[in-house]
Design a protein around this motif. Structure first.
Motif, PDB file in Angstrom:
ATOM      1  N   VAL A   1       0.851  -1.193   0.000  1.00 10.04           N
ATOM      2  CA  VAL A   1       0.000   0.000   0.000  1.00 10.04           C
ATOM      3  C   VAL A   1       0.885   1.241   0.000  1.00 10.04           C
ATOM      4  N   VAL A   2       0.266   2.393  -0.140  1.00  7.27           N
ATOM      5  CA  VAL A   2       1.006   3.661  -0.109  1.00  7.27           C
ATOM      6  C   VAL A   2       1.703   3.790   1.251  1.00  7.27           C
ATOM      7  N   PRO A   3       3.020   3.973   1.269  1.00  5.90           N
ATOM      8  CA  PRO A   3       3.753   4.022   2.544  1.00  5.90           C
ATOM      9  C   PRO A   3       3.529   5.323   3.306  1.00  5.90           C
ATOM     10  N   TRP A   4       3.991   5.313   4.545  1.00  5.92           N
ATOM     11  CA  TRP A   4       3.869   6.475   5.433  1.00  5.92           C
ATOM     12  C   TRP A   4       4.614   7.683   4.878  1.00  5.92           C
ATOM     13  N   ILE A   5       5.656   7.451   4.087  1.00 14.20           N
ATOM     14  CA  ILE A   5       6.373   8.497   3.362  1.00 14.20           C
ATOM     15  C   ILE A   5       6.645   7.962   1.964  1.00 14.20           C
ATOM     16  N   ARG A   6       6.594   8.835   0.967  1.00 12.19           N
ATOM     17  CA  ARG A   6       6.714   8.374  -0.419  1.00 12.19           C
ATOM     18  C   ARG A   6       8.068   7.724  -0.675  1.00 12.19           C
ATOM     19  N   VAL A   7       8.048   6.709  -1.522  1.00 15.13           N
ATOM     20  CA  VAL A   7       9.278   6.072  -1.960  1.00 15.13           C
ATOM     21  C   VAL A   7       9.974   6.976  -2.969  1.00 15.13           C
ATOM     22  N   ASN A   8      11.292   6.917  -2.985  1.00 10.83           N
ATOM     23  CA  ASN A   8      12.059   7.672  -3.969  1.00 10.83           C
ATOM     24  C   ASN A   8      11.746   7.114  -5.365  1.00 10.83           C
ATOM     25  N   PRO A   9      11.365   7.967  -6.323  1.00 12.86           N
ATOM     26  CA  PRO A   9      11.002   7.453  -7.660  1.00 12.86           C
ATOM     27  C   PRO A   9      12.102   6.679  -8.361  1.00 12.86           C
ATOM     28  N   ASP A  10      13.350   6.822  -7.930  1.00 14.96           N
ATOM     29  CA  ASP A  10      14.418   6.106  -8.631  1.00 14.96           C
ATOM     30  C   ASP A  10      14.494   4.624  -8.255  1.00 14.96           C
ATOM     31  N   TYR A  11      13.500   4.133  -7.486  1.00 17.78           N
ATOM     32  CA  TYR A  11      13.501   2.711  -7.148  1.00 17.78           C
ATOM     33  C   TYR A  11      13.382   1.827  -8.388  1.00 17.78           C
ATOM     34  N   HIS A  12      12.906   2.393  -9.512  1.00 21.17           N
ATOM     35  CA  HIS A  12      12.782   1.599 -10.736  1.00 21.17           C
ATOM     36  C   HIS A  12      14.138   1.089 -11.217  1.00 21.17           C
ATOM     37  N   HIS A  13      15.195   1.862 -10.959  1.00 23.02           N
ATOM     38  CA  HIS A  13      16.515   1.411 -11.403  1.00 23.02           C
ATOM     39  C   HIS A  13      17.520   1.271 -10.271  1.00 23.02           C
ATOM     40  N   ILE A  14      17.137   1.612  -9.047  1.00 21.50           N
ATOM     41  CA  ILE A  14      17.992   1.373  -7.879  1.00 21.50           C
ATOM     42  C   ILE A  14      17.195   0.510  -6.903  1.00 21.50           C
ATOM     43  N   ASN A  15      17.470  -0.786  -6.902  1.00 21.02           N
ATOM     44  CA  ASN A  15      16.766  -1.676  -5.978  1.00 21.02           C
ATOM     45  C   ASN A  15      17.581  -2.953  -5.765  1.00 21.02           C
ATOM     46  N   VAL A  16      17.246  -3.649  -4.709  1.00 20.91           N
ATOM     47  CA  VAL A  16      18.006  -4.834  -4.311  1.00 20.91           C
ATOM     48  C   VAL A  16      17.913  -5.935  -5.357  1.00 20.91           C
ATOM     49  N   ARG A  17      16.708  -6.224  -5.840  1.00 22.15           N
ATOM     50  CA  ARG A  17      16.534  -7.355  -6.748  1.00 22.15           C
ATOM     51  C   ARG A  17      17.416  -7.221  -7.984  1.00 22.15           C
ATOM     52  N   GLN A  18      17.438  -6.047  -8.595  1.00 22.68           N
ATOM     53  CA  GLN A  18      18.261  -5.864  -9.783  1.00 22.68           C
ATOM     54  C   GLN A  18      19.739  -6.009  -9.462  1.00 22.68           C
ATOM     55  N   GLN A  19      20.160  -5.476  -8.317  1.00 21.60           N
ATOM     56  CA  GLN A  19      21.584  -5.501  -8.000  1.00 21.60           C
ATOM     57  C   GLN A  19      22.069  -6.879  -7.575  1.00 21.60           C
ATOM     58  N   LEU A  20      21.186  -7.689  -7.050  1.00 22.53           N
ATOM     59  CA  LEU A  20      21.583  -9.048  -6.700  1.00 22.53           C
ATOM     60  C   LEU A  20      22.033  -9.845  -7.924  1.00 22.53           C
ATOM     61  N   THR A  21      21.428  -9.568  -9.063  1.00 21.24           N
ATOM     62  CA  THR A  21      21.738 -10.329 -10.289  1.00 21.24           C
ATOM     63  C   THR A  21      22.848  -9.710 -11.120  1.00 21.24           C
ATOM     64  N   ASP A  22      23.328  -8.536 -10.730  1.00 21.46           N
ATOM     65  CA  ASP A  22      24.396  -7.852 -11.468  1.00 21.46           C
ATOM     66  C   ASP A  22      25.702  -8.008 -10.698  1.00 21.46           C
ATOM     67  N   PRO A  23      26.651  -8.781 -11.213  1.00 17.66           N
ATOM     68  CA  PRO A  23      27.896  -9.027 -10.463  1.00 17.66           C
ATOM     69  C   PRO A  23      28.705  -7.763 -10.209  1.00 17.66           C
ATOM     70  N   ASP A  24      28.497  -6.720 -11.002  1.00 20.27           N
ATOM     71  CA  ASP A  24      29.248  -5.477 -10.830  1.00 20.27           C
ATOM     72  C   ASP A  24      28.460  -4.413 -10.065  1.00 20.27           C
ATOM     73  N   SER A  25      27.356  -4.778  -9.452  1.00 24.74           N
ATOM     74  CA  SER A  25      26.497  -3.811  -8.773  1.00 24.74           C
ATOM     75  C   SER A  25      27.149  -3.281  -7.506  1.00 24.74           C
ATOM     76  N   ILE A  26      26.577  -2.204  -6.984  1.00 26.63           N
ATOM     77  CA  ILE A  26      27.031  -1.649  -5.707  1.00 26.63           C
ATOM     78  C   ILE A  26      26.867  -2.685  -4.609  1.00 26.63           C
ATOM     79  N   LEU A  27      25.732  -3.378  -4.601  1.00 26.41           N
ATOM     80  CA  LEU A  27      25.453  -4.377  -3.575  1.00 26.41           C
ATOM     81  C   LEU A  27      26.489  -5.492  -3.578  1.00 26.41           C
ATOM     82  N   ASN A  28      26.791  -6.027  -4.730  1.00 23.08           N
ATOM     83  CA  ASN A  28      27.774  -7.112  -4.783  1.00 23.08           C
ATOM     84  C   ASN A  28      29.184  -6.617  -4.500  1.00 23.08           C
ATOM     85  N   TYR A  29      29.444  -5.351  -4.788  1.00 22.70           N
ATOM     86  CA  TYR A  29      30.729  -4.776  -4.401  1.00 22.70           C
ATOM     87  C   TYR A  29      30.841  -4.708  -2.880  1.00 22.70           C
ATOM     88  N   TYR A  30      29.752  -4.294  -2.199  1.00 19.79           N
ATOM     89  CA  TYR A  30      29.759  -4.279  -0.734  1.00 19.79           C
ATOM     90  C   TYR A  30      30.047  -5.670  -0.188  1.00 19.79           C
TER      91      TYR A  30
END
Length: 565
Positions: A435-464
């Motif tokens: 549902v709509v959260p207590w505060i709006r989500v940042n619109p850039d979630y379409h290209h910055i999110n955990v699921r996408q970065q988990l599958t990208d070996p060069d992502s920020i997440l996998n670098y961490y």
């Protein structure tokens, strides 16, 4: 140097309201945290710090506590908390909680009794004073703008609140108050939690007599002579908390200690004498404050950043231990502040991670930092939720300032930048809630999110993940001494870590330019091997031997970690 678990840990801060909503009410909760523990374990996290989950009217997002012994309903129940603690420990993850000692909510039973009459037994639990000449007792300003005093008509006195009007300050001079707090601390530790991050701890001692301060509005930001920060006598209180509560348990304690000079490090975090294991100091996250203070967003200097980090790295060596961080629930997103989220989002986020994670100290990652979450640009004030923002907006406009400049400052500095929902996937509301959260989500979630970065070996997440694994693979990167190089270079930050025969050298380009890197004279002739980098490099770019003529051009926001010898 004493070896202990909390020095070797990697910590992760959770702002539960914005982490994961499990029941579809738009608010993150404890069951949501439980659902993501496997994610945190896979990331390599050893400790989670959970922001306040106590019962609270939420005027300041939980830092206004009305019951220290209960859980706020929207987060769950004490049974949910016990489950969270147990599930953390099953995975080898420890849990520390926020400890708020400076103030409570005005809805806490202590304050309700305190304000009921001047002769109530709990009147002296808080700081009450008569007005002077029809005005407040003194000219102190709240950290959230406006007077630090609130008039109470029922008893014809003012009470002190250094933060929100609904956060009255406790009177720490009252020994009964200290004993009440010690009992509460021990109650939580007896439940099995692994320590505390202690909020606003430098403010618990006030200057005797509560005198007027010169230029009180300026003192909100530059508080060296203020009447309520690091006042002599504070260590008597802190040592009592250590002696009668903390010392009996194998725990991690971290004080939020703004304005603490490094000359007092032994009292605060000395291996033997310190009240805490670590403190969060604020110098490096105050670099971009302008002449008018925190809301005045000015340029920052890499050379000044080097000086600050070197001071704390070398100054604490052999004395105490650093708490390493770039983000938390009160700070803007680091990639928006010190990097380039538009042109070099991945590279600058990875470089910043390398910068703070490999210094001497315990690193604290704030939720979303590991995927490079950015500042949010809300256009309307109505989209913000933080009480501090509304106070600032009202007072700044009343002083005659331009509305657009006011909003520009808010967009850059607002604490809500760090409080938008965690971006789990490219689905409505970032996968945080159904549902709509207590505060709006940042619109850039379409290209910055955990699921996408988990599958990208060069992502920020996998670098961490690689960075955390590297840190844990070597005692040198935990306990090794810090060495500083290229101190006057305007674009490159370089440092080393050394222990026994092993050394590492870390080279970081803090900008989008391509400066030429030359090996420091002290390291020429050393054998070297790249063990981590955020760019692919050809072997000829960096020879195995760091010879006299070894030099190359660094790429924008490049980070390279070498093992020497």
């Amino acid at each position: 140097m004493r070896k202990v678990w909390w020095k070797e840990a990697v910590a992760y801060q959770i702002y539960p309201r914005s982490f994961m909503d499990s029941n579809g009410d738009g608010i993150g909760d404890l069951q949501g945290v439980i659902s993501k523990l496997d994610y945190l374990q896979d990331l390599g996290i050893d400790v989670i710090w959970v922001c306040p989950i106590y019962r609270s009217p939420n005027d300041d997002n939980g830092y206004d506590i009305s019951d220290y012994y209960d859980i706020l309903d929207e987060f769950g129940s004490m049974q949910d908390f016990d489950m969270l603690l147990g599930e953390c420990h099953k995975r080898g993850i420890r849990l520390i909680m926020d400890l708020v000692l400076n103030h409570t909510s005005d809805e806490h039973p202590w304050f309700i009794e305190s304000r009921s009459s001047r002769d109530n037994p709990k009147r002296d639990y808080y700081i009450w004073r008569d007005g002077k000449d029809g005005a407040e007792p003194n000219n102190w300003e709240s950290m959230f703008n406006g007077s630090a005093w609130e008039y109470d008509g029922q008893t014809d006195q003012y009470y002190l609140h250094l933060y929100s009007v609904k956060q009255p300050d406790l009177n720490m001079e009252n020994p009964v108050v200290r004993q009440e707090l010690i009992s509460m601390i021990r109650w939580w530790l007896d439940k099995g939690i692994d320590g505390f991050r202690v909020d606003a701890i430098t403010h618990i001692k006030k200057l005797p007599g509560l005198p007027n301060m010169p230029n009180p509005k300026h003192l909100r930001y530059v508080n060296a002579m203020a009447g309520h920060r690091n006042i002599p006598g504070i260590h008597d209180f802190l040592q009592q908390f250590k002696r009668e509560a903390f010392a009996d348990y194998d725990i991690m304690t971290v004080g939020e200690a703004s304005g603490t000079p490094i000359s007092e490090a032994d009292q605060w975090i000395g291996e033997e004498n310190g009240a805490f294991n670590m403190i969060f100091q604020f110098e490096h996250v105050s670099l971009d404050f302008g002449p008018e203070g925190r809301w005045d967003c000015g340029p920052w200097s890499l050379i000044k950043l080097k000086q600050i980090m070197q001071k704390w790295q070398l100054g604490l060596d052999g004395i105490g231990w650093n708490a390493l961080y770039l983000e938390n629930h009160d700070q803007p997103r680091s990639v928006s502040r010190f990097g380039d989220p538009v042109h070099y989002h991945k590279e600058s986020a990875q470089m910043l991670a390398t910068f703070f994670m490999l210094m001497q100290g315990t690193p604290f990652i704030y939720q979303g930092q590991e995927i490079g979450m950015t500042n949010v640009h809300f256009h309307s004030l109505d989209d913000y939720r933080d009480v501090e923002i509304y106070n600032y907006y009202r007072e700044w406009l009343m002083d005659g300032h331009d509305m657009e400049e006011t909003m520009r400052r808010i967009r850059f500095r607002a604490r809500d930048n760090a409080r938008t929902p965690m971006q789990w996937e490219d689905t409505p509301h970032g996968g945080f809630s159904s549902v709509v959260p207590w505060i709006r989500v940042n619109p850039d979630y379409h290209h910055i999110n955990v699921r996408q970065q988990l599958t990208d070996p060069d992502s920020i997440l996998n670098y961490y993940k690689r960075l955390i694994s590297l840190r844990k693979s070597s005692e040198t990167l935990i306990y090794g001494k810090y060495g500083s190089f290229m101190d006057r270079h305007p674009e490159i930050f370089a440092y080393s870590r050394s222990l026994g025969d092993e050394s590492y050298f870390i080279a970081l380009n803090f900008y989008g330019n391509t400066p030429e890197f030359q090996w420091p004279e002290e390291l020429k002739g050393e054998r070297c091997q790249i063990v981590l980098s955020n760019y692919e490099r050809d072997e000829q770019d960096v020879p195995d031997d760091c010879r006299l003529n070894s030099h190359f051009v660094m790429k924008p926001y490049e980070a390279i970690v070498y093992r020497l010898g």
